[in-house]
Design a protein around this motif. Sequence first.
Motif, PDB file in Angstrom:
ATOM      1  N   ASN A 183      -3.180 -11.574 -20.881  1.00 28.21           N
ATOM      2  CA  ASN A 183      -3.487 -10.221 -19.874  1.00 28.21           C
ATOM      3  C   ASN A 183      -3.354  -9.199 -20.881  1.00 28.21           C
ATOM      4  O   ASN A 183      -2.375  -8.993 -21.745  1.00 28.21           O
ATOM      5  N   ALA A 184      -4.470  -8.178 -21.183  1.00 21.95           N
ATOM      6  CA  ALA A 184      -4.529  -7.446 -22.056  1.00 21.95           C
ATOM      7  C   ALA A 184      -3.541  -6.133 -22.109  1.00 21.95           C
ATOM      8  O   ALA A 184      -2.887  -5.679 -23.114  1.00 21.95           O
ATOM      9  N   HIS A 219       0.806  -1.130   0.167  1.00 21.75           N
ATOM     10  CA  HIS A 219       0.066   0.102   0.174  1.00 21.75           C
ATOM     11  C   HIS A 219       0.908   1.302  -0.161  1.00 21.75           C
ATOM     12  O   HIS A 219       0.549   2.191  -0.529  1.00 21.75           O
ATOM     13  N   VAL A 220       1.969   1.126   0.777  1.00 25.74           N
ATOM     14  CA  VAL A 220       2.846   2.470   0.934  1.00 25.74           C
ATOM     15  C   VAL A 220       3.361   2.639  -0.879  1.00 25.74           C
ATOM     16  O   VAL A 220       3.591   3.755  -1.183  1.00 25.74           O
ATOM     17  N   PHE A 221       3.810   1.656  -1.231  1.00 28.59           N
ATOM     18  CA  PHE A 221       4.444   1.749  -2.539  1.00 28.59           C
ATOM     19  C   PHE A 221       3.599   2.299  -3.433  1.00 28.59           C
ATOM     20  O   PHE A 221       3.873   3.024  -4.396  1.00 28.59           O
ATOM     21  N   GLU A 222       2.318   1.789  -3.350  1.00 30.22           N
ATOM     22  CA  GLU A 222       1.260   2.357  -4.298  1.00 30.22           C
ATOM     23  C   GLU A 222       1.146   3.685  -4.105  1.00 30.22           C
ATOM     24  O   GLU A 222       0.901   4.644  -4.939  1.00 30.22           O
ATOM     25  N   GLU A 223       1.173   4.188  -2.797  1.00 28.90           N
ATOM     26  CA  GLU A 223       1.007   5.672  -2.794  1.00 28.90           C
ATOM     27  C   GLU A 223       2.224   6.490  -2.903  1.00 28.90           C
ATOM     28  O   GLU A 223       2.174   7.494  -3.499  1.00 28.90           O
ATOM     29  N   GLN A 270       2.794  -7.771  -7.600  1.00 33.49           N
ATOM     30  CA  GLN A 270       4.064  -8.038  -8.156  1.00 33.49           C
ATOM     31  C   GLN A 270       4.198  -7.904  -9.521  1.00 33.49           C
ATOM     32  O   GLN A 270       5.282  -7.342 -10.367  1.00 33.49           O
ATOM     33  N   ASN A 271       3.183  -7.868 -10.434  1.00 32.08           N
ATOM     34  CA  ASN A 271       3.049  -7.736 -11.899  1.00 32.08           C
ATOM     35  C   ASN A 271       3.430  -6.214 -12.033  1.00 32.08           C
ATOM     36  O   ASN A 271       4.222  -5.685 -13.139  1.00 32.08           O
ATOM     37  N   TYR A 272       2.874  -5.463 -11.388  1.00 37.43           N
ATOM     38  CA  TYR A 272       2.881  -4.113 -11.623  1.00 37.43           C
ATOM     39  C   TYR A 272       4.328  -3.512 -11.390  1.00 37.43           C
ATOM     40  O   TYR A 272       4.762  -2.599 -12.082  1.00 37.43           O
ATOM     41  N   ILE A 322      -1.857  -1.256 -11.339  1.00 34.56           N
ATOM     42  CA  ILE A 322      -2.048  -2.442 -10.576  1.00 34.56           C
ATOM     43  C   ILE A 322      -2.968  -3.586 -10.981  1.00 34.56           C
ATOM     44  O   ILE A 322      -2.778  -4.535 -11.042  1.00 34.56           O
ATOM     45  N   LYS A 323      -4.044  -2.913 -10.941  1.00 37.06           N
ATOM     46  CA  LYS A 323      -5.349  -3.704 -11.541  1.00 37.06           C
ATOM     47  C   LYS A 323      -5.064  -4.200 -12.834  1.00 37.06           C
ATOM     48  O   LYS A 323      -5.358  -5.444 -13.126  1.00 37.06           O
ATOM     49  N   ALA A 324      -4.458  -3.461 -13.805  1.00 39.42           N
ATOM     50  CA  ALA A 324      -4.342  -3.763 -15.369  1.00 39.42           C
ATOM     51  C   ALA A 324      -3.239  -4.824 -15.234  1.00 39.42           C
ATOM     52  O   ALA A 324      -3.266  -5.872 -16.162  1.00 39.42           O
TER      53      ALA A 324
END
Length: 620
Positions: free
Chosen positions: A403-404, A340-344, A366-368, A359-361
């Motif tokens: 994965n698109a 979560h901190v990484f995302e923020e 980990q993929n992100y 992240i969702k796409a």
Amino acid sequence: MERRIAAILAADMVGFSRLVELDEAGTLERQKQHRLELIDPTFRLHGGTIIKLTGDGFLAEFSSVVEAIQAALHVQKEMASREVDTPEDRRIQYRVAVHLGDVIFDEGDFYGDGVNVAARLESLAEPGGVVISGPVYDMLKAQVNVGYRSLGERRLKNIEKPVRVFELTDTTQKVAFLTRSFGSSLRVGALVLIAVGIVGWSWTRPDFSPVDPKEMALTLPQNPSIAVMPFELRGNPGENDWVADGITESIIATLSLAPELVVIGRSTMFSFKGRQVSAAEVAQELGVRYVLSGSVTVAGDQLRVAAELADALAGNVLWARREDNSTRDLMAVQDEISEHVFEEMSVALTEGEGARSWIKAAGGFQNYVQVVKGRSEFQKFTPEGHANAARIWGKLHQEFPENAFNVYLIGFLHWQKVIIGISEDPASDWAEAGRLARKALEIEEFGEGYTLLAYFQLGNKNYDEAIKYADMAIEISPGSADANSIGGLIKAVSGQTKEGLGYMEAGMRLEPDYPDWLPAPVNFARIQLGEYDRARELALQVLASKVEDVRARPRALGALIAINVIEGDMDAARARADELKSDYPEYTVAHFDTFYRLHKYRDFVEKYLTALENAGVPKE
């Protein structure tokens, strides 16, 4: 506690930290004079009362929404004239947004969704400009004598529903009511909050003195830099006394995965354990801009983690977060908090709001991380960077072939091979880029996917089709930095210069650490539209920055050369041309022509190239 609907105006001084760094005394003195001579009197004239100063912002209460907007427009107009004699790089400007929404007043503080939306809207305004939300537009579109330009629906950070946004245009003309009789119906006891920002889920207030980079013990890196303080353990830790250290280590390790972040290592940070130091002191000692600190409270099987991110140069807290979890799976809790901190961090410091959709796409955190690593290499626009990106993204594609987003990334690799001249079969790679763009969109429709399809059509000089797909990208993903930046570039190249420039500039605002390729097309469009001062400022920023894209600096020099020639300053043009020839001898006029060969308006391209040649840049 009192709750009511209020008109909320959010304003932010553009580049406050940079201005203070350049001239602290002069900036603060001019800021004071602007308030005494312009802002306070204007607010009083329009029924407003200054409530509170908040660093480089203000709090004021107005008698109506219309009066609030009129005051904002008047201040913006007069600020431009008051600063006209100040050197361009030291001018004080504000971004302003107005929203009508719910505000809570509690013990001298102000918060609520209305404040949050207004504060997020502010970043969408141009320097010196004003944007408004849909509710304000619906009430005022026939009441204030200005133009409006729709920016579409935008997704704002931590705001669940998209917000309609409109930019006020022609704001330099005299502002007046068109129909005064409607004024009383618009009165809502409007409170106008001219704020500086927002702390994640609450309102940000500056709470410490900014750090002067010149006083830092180490040179401040150009990339976003952060130190993670050891989290403080509170409560009755018992057998979980290692939890705070574990969370700290996990956050440091996770943030270190981001290629665009400079993260101070574990050993250095744990030397601060037990020391009572402020965020400003940590930043000054380690030479970083951002400091993350927090606490861990353990009570039985419950765990509460609180964290906040401070900006040492601005002297305020960017966001704060509190999470409650169970202690039954502490390793999972560590990972969740770290991710979560990484995302923020990605949202606040590098990728912007697009990080959440990425992240969702990408199919998970980990993929992100792999997407971001590959993107960092891709944006170098070198054979080595391409090879590294192909290795990272290729592995992702092998693992998740349907994965698109992964298909889309592989398509861009084929596109880049042609662009940087390493393709053995350009026609085949170009066709493959188009095929993969369509395949990605068949799997799942997403805005960024249409940017690759738009590029494909642009390469074939199908300008109408390119614009169509660029518009689709922006319409589907209005909050995406890539959709705006790439879509804007394609629109500008395809003949919609002014509109395309607006979207590219929106992309720069949406992605804090915007890609190195973006200033070049932005400046080309600005020069085409006669915005020479703005183009010059951005080009000089590129030359003063650390850039990974090998094309960025020579293209910035090319922009400066063209501006100097157009303005008639041949001595400066020749000096810049000599610099280009010395540092980048391979950059001839013919080389620059390859950058602009797809532009619909060749007359301006020829004018640009002729300016380079007249300054002494070799033709071939």
